[in-house]
Design a protein around this motif. Structure first.
Motif, mmCIF file in Angstrom:
data_model
loop_
_atom_site.group_PDB
_atom_site.id
_atom_site.type_symbol
_atom_site.label_atom_id
_atom_site.label_comp_id
_atom_site.label_asym_id
_atom_site.label_seq_id
_atom_site.Cartn_x
_atom_site.Cartn_y
_atom_site.Cartn_z
ATOM 1 N N LEU A 21 -7.820 2.843 -16.073
ATOM 2 C CA LEU A 21 -6.879 2.625 -14.982
ATOM 3 C C LEU A 21 -7.409 3.347 -13.744
ATOM 4 C CD1 LEU A 21 -4.084 1.309 -14.520
ATOM 5 C CD2 LEU A 21 -3.053 3.486 -15.154
ATOM 6 N N ARG A 22 -7.843 2.568 -12.778
ATOM 7 C CA ARG A 22 -8.410 3.195 -11.565
ATOM 8 C C ARG A 22 -7.314 3.401 -10.522
ATOM 9 N NH1 ARG A 22 -12.727 0.135 -10.792
ATOM 10 N NH2 ARG A 22 -14.105 1.715 -11.651
ATOM 11 N N LEU A 23 -6.525 2.359 -10.321
ATOM 12 C CA LEU A 23 -5.477 2.432 -9.296
ATOM 13 C C LEU A 23 -4.184 2.930 -9.942
ATOM 14 C CD1 LEU A 23 -4.719 1.794 -6.350
ATOM 15 C CD2 LEU A 23 -4.087 -0.503 -7.110
ATOM 16 N N TRP A 24 -3.645 3.983 -9.383
ATOM 17 C CA TRP A 24 -2.421 4.583 -9.958
ATOM 18 C C TRP A 24 -1.210 4.290 -9.082
ATOM 19 C CZ3 TRP A 24 0.204 5.952 -13.868
ATOM 20 C CH2 TRP A 24 1.101 7.016 -13.878
ATOM 21 N N ARG A 25 -1.412 4.321 -7.751
ATOM 22 C CA ARG A 25 -0.357 3.942 -6.816
ATOM 23 C C ARG A 25 -0.993 3.126 -5.716
ATOM 24 N NH1 ARG A 25 2.489 4.937 -10.265
ATOM 25 N NH2 ARG A 25 4.414 6.121 -10.338
ATOM 26 N N PRO A 26 -0.505 1.933 -5.427
ATOM 27 C CA PRO A 26 0.577 1.238 -6.122
ATOM 28 C C PRO A 26 0.155 0.867 -7.545
ATOM 29 C CG PRO A 26 -0.523 -0.238 -4.577
ATOM 30 C CD PRO A 26 -1.087 1.116 -4.330
ATOM 31 N N PHE A 27 1.080 0.915 -8.473
ATOM 32 C CA PHE A 27 0.765 0.682 -9.879
ATOM 33 C C PHE A 27 0.419 -0.791 -10.110
ATOM 34 C CE2 PHE A 27 1.408 0.118 -14.381
ATOM 35 C CZ PHE A 27 0.889 1.288 -14.907
ATOM 36 N N PRO A 28 -0.731 -1.054 -10.760
ATOM 37 C CA PRO A 28 -1.169 -2.455 -10.922
ATOM 38 C C PRO A 28 -0.524 -3.133 -12.142
ATOM 39 C CG PRO A 28 -2.868 -0.955 -11.710
ATOM 40 C CD PRO A 28 -1.723 -0.097 -11.269
ATOM 41 N N PHE A 29 0.766 -3.416 -12.054
ATOM 42 C CA PHE A 29 1.496 -3.983 -13.204
ATOM 43 C C PHE A 29 0.836 -5.258 -13.727
ATOM 44 C CE2 PHE A 29 4.790 -1.524 -10.989
ATOM 45 C CZ PHE A 29 5.330 -0.816 -12.039
ATOM 46 N N ALA A 30 0.607 -6.212 -12.836
ATOM 47 C CA ALA A 30 0.117 -7.523 -13.277
ATOM 48 C C ALA A 30 -1.259 -7.406 -13.916
ATOM 49 C CB ALA A 30 0.056 -8.470 -12.077
ATOM 50 N N ASP A 74 -1.811 18.395 -11.738
ATOM 51 C CA ASP A 74 -1.572 18.568 -10.297
ATOM 52 C C ASP A 74 -1.193 17.247 -9.649
ATOM 53 O OD1 ASP A 74 -4.146 17.515 -10.578
ATOM 54 O OD2 ASP A 74 -5.139 18.974 -9.271
ATOM 55 N N VAL A 75 -2.000 16.233 -9.893
ATOM 56 C CA VAL A 75 -1.771 14.987 -9.175
ATOM 57 C C VAL A 75 -0.563 14.230 -9.732
ATOM 58 C CG1 VAL A 75 -3.321 13.470 -10.453
ATOM 59 C CG2 VAL A 75 -3.023 13.134 -8.015
ATOM 60 N N MET A 76 -0.296 14.396 -11.035
ATOM 61 C CA MET A 76 0.871 13.697 -11.593
ATOM 62 C C MET A 76 2.172 14.212 -10.974
ATOM 63 S SD MET A 76 0.095 11.255 -13.426
ATOM 64 C CE MET A 76 -1.535 10.601 -13.722
ATOM 65 N N ALA A 77 2.164 15.487 -10.569
ATOM 66 C CA ALA A 77 3.363 16.047 -9.937
ATOM 67 C C ALA A 77 3.595 15.461 -8.547
ATOM 68 C CB ALA A 77 3.249 17.564 -9.855
ATOM 69 N N ILE A 104 -1.275 6.171 -1.437
ATOM 70 C CA ILE A 104 -2.149 5.371 -2.291
ATOM 71 C C ILE A 104 -2.929 6.376 -3.135
ATOM 72 C CG2 ILE A 104 -4.203 3.893 -2.290
ATOM 73 C CD1 ILE A 104 -3.111 2.729 0.393
ATOM 74 N N GLN A 105 -3.018 6.140 -4.436
ATOM 75 C CA GLN A 105 -3.711 7.106 -5.294
ATOM 76 C C GLN A 105 -4.639 6.382 -6.252
ATOM 77 O OE1 GLN A 105 -1.023 9.832 -7.277
ATOM 78 N NE2 GLN A 105 0.243 10.114 -5.481
ATOM 79 N N PHE A 106 -5.901 6.828 -6.312
ATOM 80 C CA PHE A 106 -6.748 6.323 -7.388
ATOM 81 C C PHE A 106 -7.579 7.415 -8.033
ATOM 82 C CE2 PHE A 106 -9.705 5.641 -3.894
ATOM 83 C CZ PHE A 106 -9.000 4.894 -2.950
ATOM 84 N N PHE A 107 -8.063 7.108 -9.224
ATOM 85 C CA PHE A 107 -8.846 8.042 -10.043
ATOM 86 C C PHE A 107 -10.255 7.485 -10.191
ATOM 87 C CE2 PHE A 107 -5.905 11.112 -12.010
ATOM 88 C CZ PHE A 107 -4.700 10.617 -11.535
#
Ligand SMILES: Cc1ncc(C[n+]2csc(CCOP(=O)(O)OP(=O)(O)O)c2C)c(N)n1
Ligand code: SF4
Ligand SMILES: [Mg+2]
Lengths: 391, 316
Positions: free
Chosen positions: A294-303, A123-126, A133-136
């Protein structure tokens, strides 16, 4: 300091919405989210919570009513799951485009068909690209804590973005956990009153949601992307402040026993705790494995993600969602993309598991580790690796 | 006939000069819907918050970086306007209760076209009416999806040719009869439902004013001539609105707390042909089909009178 109380996680989330002085809740029932809003309805009915509960006739209207209440500057909360989130889909993009600081809990649920009320992340990936802002979250305490943080982050004057908190349906929503609530007076100090800089007001008329032709649409997207990316600073600082005030610390990417690990597993949501058990088991057998959560999904924590994998050879990613006919799971394909330009990068293998409420045991994570190494050594003909699938 | 209208109790006897939907928008020449919106806004006045659906009026009025709106206004999507208005109403209510908003009389209004109301927005509208929010919902009925190029809606009249109900060798155009939206609104037992037309501006303004005094939801169905979609001369927009009333095609009536009242009752209905012949969308209709339409219009009008007479007896 308040003491731990055993309570259902959904109830704790309702308590968080109350403690945060939510003004308006617009929600529609769907399993496994329903206990959250039922608890809120109870509190409103008993006068324990001073809010308006709009019993909308659909999730589309739930999110739409949230737009209306956020537009006049009321603190707004909702919760949904699975089909409900999909029904909201087009409205989500408007919420972020209009910079409304709505907070929403998603009790992650698989998507029909076939109908399935249990947890996964389809659901959330769609809604990955909807500008929120999205976190898990991993457990009940975190769900409670980060709901409070969500209001603070969303309403930060430099952010003003809707925030979505994902927690695994049933695995988290319906379990009773020991949870430390926070005193109302402490929450009040942590979350200041909402000051909407341009709410709809007759004495200061504004036009919201104007129409953007090609000459300006691209610019609106550029601004939205920059706003979401730069919210990371605020997310990190709010989580830091929360840690200082209340003693529980949260980071965009968490690690477990990664110091000397050559092989890393990566998970999101509540399965991280199961994976930790597997890591412990494998460590006792002498394997140098660790876990990235991985807690933070958006914004994606690249660094932050790249930092945690610096010394690893292998990175095995679990997706609880499948991109049908595509490159496997959405999380793994993003992580591969994130590393594409790196000089030094681990071998990345993706796995799909835990769909539609199928349990992932510590044994499954051990299998994932073994199978990942096999693939790296010998290659594979499988385009998609699914864990525990009955062939 | 005009005299009958004059006998209506007037809250307003002249059109307020203030403009809240200003000129410079991109509506077509002779657009009856833009005129209707302008008059409705005059009646609503400045103490209002408007939620507007996607459609012609939104697109012509709000192209960045311009706006035609002098009052607080929000557009979000096509089908959710009644839900957005619900959120605005509840938001203001709770802010007032908590002392963060002091203006007691701010009106919440929702505006949508016939497509945004009768079709895709029906569910959100029904939900909002049932929940009893205090707001005014105004449907601007130009009898098709004009913004996307004149496709049929469920309020497109029988026999009208549109781009998705085209008249052809085997079809006379729209094959269904206009959905009766005011009756659907009435079935929700809300305090006030009315039809109105910019061709009768005082009646329209007074109805909007009355709607804003209700303690619950009110629904206004506003006839909106669309010269572009109806293939009629732009200078005939007002005339067509009058003919629609005189022929009984679009009767002006109101239902206050369940009691029907016809606001403009012609002693004898004009032939529907007078109305149909001025519009290209009906050009292909045979005399037989026109007769069929007339029969239906007459019987609908008799039914409306019957409802009103029943109410008169009840009042007695
Ligand atoms: C979900 C969705 N479906 C379709 C559309 C395309 N669309 C935009 S406006 C419109 C028609 C509007 O018709 P109506 O409500 O009658 O208003 P009008 O333009 O006639 O004033 C359509 C079909 C859309 N914007 N959103
Ligand atoms: S298409 Fe019709 S409703 Fe739309 S702006 Fe033109 S005349 Fe008005
Ligand atoms: Mg229309």
């Amino acid at each position: 300091m308040a003491q731990k109380i055993g309570m259902e996680v959904s109830i704790a989330l309702g308590e968080a919405a109350k403690l945060a002085n939510t003004d308006v809740i617009a929600a529609y029932p769907i399993t496994p989210q329903t206990h959250i809003v039922e608890h809120i309805a109870d509190m409103v009915a008993n006068g324990e919570m001073d809010a308006e509960f709009i019993t909308v006739e659909s999730e589309h209207s739930a999110m739409s009513a949230c737009l209306g209440s956020a537009a006049v500057g009321a603190r707004t909360f909702t919760a949904t799951a699975g089909q409900g989130l999909e029904l909201m889909h087009e409205v989500l993009y408007v919420a972020s485009a209009l910079r409304f600081p709505i907070v929403m809990t998603v009790a992650n649920r698989a998507l029909s068909g076939p109908l399935n009320i249990w947890g996964d992340h389809s659901d959330v990936m769609a809604t990955r690209d909807c500008g929120w802002i999205q976190f898990f979250v991993e457990n009940g305490q975190e769900a409670f804590d980060l709901t409070l943080c969500a209001f603070r982050i969303a309403e930060d004057p430099t952010v003003m973005l809707p925030t979505m908190l994902s927690l695994d349906g049933f695995h988290l929503t319906h379990v009773v956990e020991p949870i430390t609530l926070i005193e109302k007076s402490d929450v009040d100090k942590f979350i200041p009153p909402l000051k909407h800089p341009f709410a709809l007001r007759p004495d200061k008329p504004v036009t919201m949601g104007a129409f953007a032709p090609p000459f300006i649409y691209t610019e609106t997207k550029k601004i939205a992307d920059e706003a979401l990316r730069s919210s990371k600073k605020v997310i990190v600082s709010v989580w830091d402040e929360f840690g200082k005030r209340f003693g529980r610390h949260y980071n965009p990417v968490e690690t477990y026993r990664t110091e000397d690990a050559k092989t890393l597993l990566l998970t999101m949501g509540s399965y991280s705790e199961t994976a930790m058990v597997a890591i412990d088991n494998m460590r006792t057998k002498g394997e140098k494995v660790g876990l990235i959560h991985l807690r933070l999904w958006r914004p994606f924590p690249f660094a932050e993600l790249k930092q945690t994998t610096e010394n690893a050879d292998n990175l095995f990613v679990l997706d609880r969602c499948i991109s049908l006919g595509g490159p496997g799971g959405p999380v793994c394909s993003e992580i591969k993309a994130a590393f594409y330009d790196s000089q030094k990068k681990p071998s990345i293998i993706g796995f799909i598991g835990g769909l539609g409420g199928r349990d992932m045991t510590p044994g499954d994570f051990e299998y994932m580790t073994k199978r990942g190494k096999e693939i790296i050594q010998h290659g594979t003909k499988n385009e998609v690796e699914m864990i525990g699938v009955k062939e | 006939m005009e005299q009958k209208l004059q006998k209506q109790p007037k809250i307003f006897s002249k059109v307020p000069p203030e403009e809240y939907f200003v000129s410079g928008h991109r509506g077509c020449v002779g657009c009856g819907e833009a005129l209707a919106v302008r008059l409705v806004c005059k009646a609503l006045g400045p103490n209002v918050i408007i939620a507007n659906a996607t459609g012609c009026m939104e697109v012509v009025s709000s192209q960045l970086p311009n706006t035609a709106w002098g009052v607080p206004w929000i557009h979000t999507l096509f089908e959710n306007t009644a839900a957005v208005a619900s959120g605005i109403e509840c938001g203001l209510k709770v802010l007032r209760k908590k002392g963060r908003y002091s203006n007691e009389n701010t009106i919440v209004a929702a505006m949508a076209g016939d497509g945004g109301t009768a079709d895709i927005g029906m569910q959100a509208l029904s939900g909002a009416l049932e929940r009893g929010h205090r707001f005014v919902y105004i449907c601007f009925d130009n009898e098709a999806y004009m913004n996307t190029g004149i496709q049929r809606s469920s309020t497109t009249p029988f026999g009208a040719s549109t781009t998705t109900s085209p008249a052809g060798k085997k079809s006379i155009g729209q094959l269904t009869w206009k959905k009766d939206l005011p009756s659907i609104a009435i079935a929700h037992n809300i305090p006030y439902v009315a039809t109105a037309s910019p061709s009768y501006p005082f009646d329209l303004i007074n109805k909007v004013k009355k709607a804003t005094t209700m303690k619950g939801p009110s629904y206004l169905h506003v006839f909106s001539v669309c010269p572009t979609g109806w293939r009629s001369a732009p200078e005939l927009a007002i005339e067509l609105g009058r003919l629609a009333v005189k022929t009984g095609i679009f009767p002006l009536y109101e239902v206050e707390n369940g009691v029907y009242k016809i606001n403009h009752e012609p002693s004898k209905l004009d032939p529907v042909k007078d109305y149909l012949k001025l519009q290209g969308r009906f050009r292909h209709l045979s005399d037989d089909t026109i007769k069929e339409i007339e029969k239906r219009v007459n019987s609908n009008f008799i039914e409306l009178k019957r409802k009103m007479m029943c109410d008169d007896m009840r009042v007695v």
